[in-house]
Scaffold this active site. Sequence first.
Site, PDB file in Angstrom:
ATOM      1  N   LYS A 126       4.764  -7.800  -3.980  1.00 27.00           N
ATOM      2  CA  LYS A 126       5.653  -6.911  -3.119  1.00 27.00           C
ATOM      3  C   LYS A 126       6.861  -6.660  -2.595  1.00 27.00           C
ATOM      4  O   LYS A 126       7.425  -8.071  -3.734  1.00 27.00           O
ATOM      5  CB  LYS A 126       4.599  -7.014  -1.921  1.00 27.00           C
ATOM      6  CG  LYS A 126       4.661  -5.541  -0.839  1.00 27.00           C
ATOM      7  CD  LYS A 126       4.352  -4.356  -1.248  1.00 27.00           C
ATOM      8  CE  LYS A 126       3.074  -3.451  -1.058  1.00 27.00           C
ATOM      9  NZ  LYS A 126       1.765  -2.773  -0.748  1.00 27.00           N
TER      10      LYS A 126
HETATM   11  N1  GLU Z   1       1.917   0.115  -2.671  1.00 22.73           N
HETATM   12  C1  GLU Z   1       0.921   0.756  -3.178  1.00 22.73           C
HETATM   13  C2  GLU Z   1       0.078  -0.834  -2.493  1.00 22.73           C
HETATM   14  O1  GLU Z   1       0.194  -1.087  -1.617  1.00 22.73           O
HETATM   15  C3  GLU Z   1       0.690   0.717  -4.386  1.00 22.73           C
HETATM   16  C4  GLU Z   1       1.107  -0.781  -5.932  1.00 22.73           C
HETATM   17  C5  GLU Z   1       0.816  -0.335  -7.243  1.00 22.73           C
HETATM   18  O2  GLU Z   1       0.982   0.925  -7.399  1.00 22.73           O
HETATM   19  O3  GLU Z   1       1.376  -1.369  -7.277  1.00 22.73           O
HETATM   20  O4  GLU Z   1      -1.442  -0.566  -3.152  1.00 22.73           O
END
Ligand code: GLU
Length: 440
Positions: A126
């Site tokens: 993240k």
């Molecule tokens: N931000 C989204 C999540 O927390 C999507 C992450 C992604 O598609 O890599 O799942």
Amino acid sequence: MDTPPTPDQSADDIISDLGAHFDEHNLYYQTVSSVLEAADLLGVPHQLKLILTQPKNEIMMHCPVKMDDGTWQLFKGYRVQHNNVLGPYKGGIRYHHNVKLDEVKTLALLMTMKCALARLPFGGAKGALKFDPRAVSPAELERVTRRLTAALGSNIGPDYDIPAPDVGTNAQTMAWMADTYINFAESSRKVAASSIVTGKPLQFGGSAGREKATGQGLVYVLDALLPGMNLDLPKLSYSLIGFGNVGSWTARLLQARGAKLRAVMDHTGAIFSSAGINATNLAEHVRKTGGIKDFAEAEAIDEGTFYSTPVDLFIPAALEQMVDLDNAKKIQCKVLVEAANAPTTPRAEKHLLSKGVEVLPAILCNAGGVTVSYFEWKQNRQAETWDEFLVDQRLQKVMQESAERVLQTADRLQCSMRSASYAAAIDHINQVYSVRGVFP
Ligand code: GLU
């Protein structure tokens, strides 16, 4: 992993062994504790618990950017790469003025769990940039995004770490990131470089169905689980926290299924309608005004009234830890459906479970986003374009199988849905480590 298991250590023992101080109010330690408890239910080797307790890499950056008025600002950025045993690191990039390292670590750990539960060939990561994207101009937003991408440099890559949208970022942000990255790539690598991010605009390598994917996945999870709870979706009422991408798509898709939206709260206020709020009209109002406040087709209510409104489903789709013990005491629902990441504190969850509320965990409910991200990455790499029907069909299969995996694990281990979702994820990670081994 073939070393003999050592006696089980509690989460706080493991964390203090690593030289950190266990704090039960800290989101990262709360999350790690729940993950380690689930690992204990499976009896996995000690070294796996150690590996999962801390991310592999924590990258911190400071990005200087010239603002429209000629002044300079320094933007603090993070990319936390938690684990990549299943495949490249994967996870969103968030723009928010209140973001902290521990929050990004938590969200990266949850991405490892989410991808493993859905059996996607990805690890967890993240990223975040600490600023309010609403407070800058579009040109500043573009410069900030391009500078962040350059600062990330070789810490990201289409085979190594693939960012995506999250809170405060969207398809446009991903287009700027991809364009910047492609500009740095060697000419023979430019096509491959376009899968550096997912959640891109359709015209620029995005996938059909990606924008609505998190909401769509949540609806498929409800389709899979509600009948077993004797609940019939078209007859249900619900309330919602957050009306951004996840909240508004969830509401529009639930409206198509006949469920009634009674109350919504976001950063601008809270609204209620006994007749039901029209999600399409509300989405249009939010697009024009930036929030749900002053929506003419509903009455304004205060936060306490919002939480106390009786509904069948309560769906937090905003930030972490919004459902704390105080709010949980007010909530009157049958099922809490976590659309946001980590929206419920452990004390709130305990309280809700004790009053008979089922809590459906985020790593299951919101896995639709990263699942369609995987489909986008796969389409980019295979130079294919799938239509929305095919994307939805494949998404439904992943969500249904993940929901069944959680149910079967909860039954086998006699534990909560949250512990079962972590255990089903860890079981898979453990099997991969046991065949790969831990280098050297
Ligand atoms: N931000 C989204 C999540 O927390 C999507 C992450 C992604 O598609 O890599 O799942």
